[in-house]
Design an enzyme around this catalytic site. Structure first.
Site, PDB file in Angstrom:
ATOM      1  N   ARG A 175      -3.762  -2.536  17.045  1.00  0.00           N
ATOM      2  CA  ARG A 175      -3.476  -1.163  17.462  1.00  0.00           C
ATOM      3  C   ARG A 175      -3.012  -1.141  18.912  1.00  0.00           C
ATOM      4  O   ARG A 175      -3.300  -2.043  19.689  1.00  0.00           O
ATOM      5  CB  ARG A 175      -4.716  -0.277  17.306  1.00  0.00           C
ATOM      6  CG  ARG A 175      -5.166  -0.095  15.872  1.00  0.00           C
ATOM      7  CD  ARG A 175      -6.236   0.951  15.712  1.00  0.00           C
ATOM      8  NE  ARG A 175      -6.608   1.092  14.324  1.00  0.00           N
ATOM      9  CZ  ARG A 175      -5.957   1.843  13.437  1.00  0.00           C
ATOM     10  NH1 ARG A 175      -4.898   2.527  13.821  1.00  0.00           N
ATOM     11  NH2 ARG A 175      -6.357   1.928  12.192  1.00  0.00           N
ATOM     12  N   LYS A 186      -7.250  -7.825  -0.643  1.00  0.00           N
ATOM     13  CA  LYS A 186      -6.205  -6.825  -0.411  1.00  0.00           C
ATOM     14  C   LYS A 186      -4.897  -7.539  -0.057  1.00  0.00           C
ATOM     15  O   LYS A 186      -4.848  -8.311   0.900  1.00  0.00           O
ATOM     16  CB  LYS A 186      -6.617  -5.872   0.705  1.00  0.00           C
ATOM     17  CG  LYS A 186      -7.827  -5.011   0.349  1.00  0.00           C
ATOM     18  CD  LYS A 186      -8.329  -4.213   1.533  1.00  0.00           C
ATOM     19  CE  LYS A 186      -7.350  -3.151   1.965  1.00  0.00           C
ATOM     20  NZ  LYS A 186      -7.919  -2.311   3.059  1.00  0.00           N
ATOM     21  N   THR A 198      -2.986   3.688  -1.998  1.00  0.00           N
ATOM     22  CA  THR A 198      -2.232   4.306  -0.898  1.00  0.00           C
ATOM     23  C   THR A 198      -1.162   5.286  -1.376  1.00  0.00           C
ATOM     24  O   THR A 198      -0.263   4.921  -2.130  1.00  0.00           O
ATOM     25  CB  THR A 198      -1.572   3.262   0.037  1.00  0.00           C
ATOM     26  OG1 THR A 198      -2.502   2.230   0.344  1.00  0.00           O
ATOM     27  CG2 THR A 198      -1.102   3.938   1.314  1.00  0.00           C
TER      28      THR A 198
END
Length: 479
Positions: free
Chosen positions: A85, A228, A286
């Site tokens: 981030r 994932k 998603t």
């Protein structure tokens, strides 16, 4: 676990399972009960948000809701992974115009028009030519040059970047470990708190999954690992990752940034196909009903997206912000359920799965025969007595027309079955006596009006001989 209340085991209309993310919009026991009754099978706790106390409260509330409804419900704890981030930006945002030069600096307090990352090794790992995707892929930079304390980038896709937004580096080789210290702490908590599945984010290779398994093994946890898929490196080792994991999630948020978005449908089908070949449950996640954050109805494209995921072979579809923070969490679950019911009319029995989950040859033969006989006779139910749930998953992979009722002495196995397509886990059943088990199911079915004289049931169980856990197939006609 306390005894669950009695409930009709085959009332569920859809066969595709629904995963719902817990958040402020649905965190109370009352709201969780509402969502279970609307069709939720698995609740996701996202450790990227909230505190450990919040996560424990969510898990406790799921267990309370489970007892109230009388239906096993699984909990999936989602590890945040090494998500990169931005730091706090000067004035909170940077406007990036096409052709502009943007500096990414090592200093955590960037100046006007500069960016900086909370991921400290970023500048060491960037190379000229790398793409830097920001704000969920809406802004794209290309690295022109890299110096010890600054990377010079050109804006190739314009937009506004704000503080703390995510960074993706498609194709870059990162040194960050698959399981960070924070993830390891959350995984240990999830294992000891009784989570049923733990999902590992940003998996790059099969050894990432093995690393998490090594962490969980000493804790005595029965939690299974969901890998994932959201990095290009994972696609390069897809079959090995699928083989190592217990379940897989097509995490389309970061995956859609890391790969060309035009390829997303093809990549999704490829991942689902790999899971089907290996007999591993696969979740599509998603933006499935994204507009239902603020609308009571999805777009036509979203409804079609859910339907196509089911037709691709997904075991489950996941709701994220729709249930966590959206205005219409129950309506979102009900809509996904409705789409599944409408779509599943097109699903036909599949040939024998190749992977067969390493089950014994006799078990593989009897599970396939159970589905074929059920279809031939128009059986109302297939009942699978199973210790671990693996044989129920094996039956599930054929996508036969008859609902599958899974019974087990293990609460953990019943909860794991919540993720398996078409499998309805039934608690409190007399597992070790076939006659009593049939009587129990028939009595409940008669009481709810689901079974009448002439209905046929298929029971898959075992004689207790060491050659196979499932070596007996019984056909029973009610009445």
């Amino acid at each position: 676990m306390a005894t669950m209340a009695a409930a009709a085991p085959w009332k569920r209309a859809s066969r595709t399972k629904i995963v719902a993310t817990i958040g402020p919009a649905c965190s109370s026991v009352t709201r969780l009960v509402e969502l279970i009754r609307a069709g939720v099978d698995v609740f996701r706790i996202n450790t990227a948000h909230g505190s450990r106390a919040d996560h424990q409260a969510s898990l406790d509330n799921v267990r309370a809701a489970e007892l109230e409804v009388g239906t096993p419900v699984a909990v999936l704890v989602d590890l945040a992974g090494p998500k990169m981030r931005l730091t706090e930006l000067h004035d909170g945002e940077v406007h990036c115009n096409s052709g502009d030069t943007i500096r990414i600096v090592r200093n955590e307090t960037p100046g006007p028009g500069e960016l900086a990352s909370a991921y400290k090794p970023l500048l060491d790992e960037l190379r000229p030519g790398n793409r830097v995707m920001l704000a969920d892929g809406t802004v794209a930079l290309q690295v022109v040059s890299v110096e010890p304390d600054v990377a010079i980038c050109e804006v190739v896709q314009a937009g506004v970047v704000r503080s703390r937004q995510g960074i993706n580096l498609p194709g870059a080789k990162l040194s960050a470990p698959a399981v960070s210290p924070e993830d390891a702490s959350n995984a240990e908590w999830a294992a000891t708190a009784g989570a049923d599945y733990i999902s590992l984010s940003f998996v790059r290779r099969a050894d990432d999954v093995r690393g998490l398994r090594r962490l969980l093994r000493p804790l005595g946890s029965e939690a299974q690992i969901c890998a994932k898929i959201e990095k290009p490196e994972a696609l390069a080792e897809l079959d090995a990752i699928v083989a190592e994991a217990d379940a897989v999630m097509v995490a389309r948020g970061d995956l859609g940034v890391e790969v060309d978005i035009a390829q997303m449908a093809v990549v999704q089908k490829r991942i689902v196909g790999a899971c089907r070949r290996a007999c591993k449950p696969v979740i599509i996640a998603t933006q499935m009903l994204d507009s239902m954050h603020h609308s009571r109805l999805p777009t036509r494209a979203e409804a079609t997206d859910v339907a196509n995921a089911i037709l691709d072979g997904a075991d489950a579809c996941m709701l994220s912000g729709e249930t966590a923070v959206g205005k219409f969490p129950r309506e979102s679950v009900e809509m996904m359920h409705r789409i599944a019911v409408a779509t599943e009319t097109l699903i036909r029995r599949q040939p024998a799965p190749r992977g067969q989950l390493n089950v014994a040859p006799i078990t593989a033969a009897t599970t396939g025969a159970a589905v074929e006989i059920a279809e031939t006779l128009g059986a109302k139910l297939i009942i699978v007595a199973t210790a671990t749930g693996v044989s129920a998953l094996s039956v599930s992979q054929y996508r036969g027309p008859a609902p599958i009722v899974g019974v087990s002495e293990s609460t953990a196995s019943l909860r794991r079955m919540c993720l398996y397509w078409g499998v309805i886990p039934l608690p409190n059943a007399p597992v070790n006596d076939d006659r009593r088990l049939l009587e129990y199911i028939i009595a409940r079915g008669r009481g709810s009006g689901d079974l009448v004289n002439g209905d046929r049931l298929i029971l898959l169980s075992g004689t207790g001989l060491p050659t196979s856990r499932h070596n007996m197939l019984l056909v029973h006609e009610v009445g």
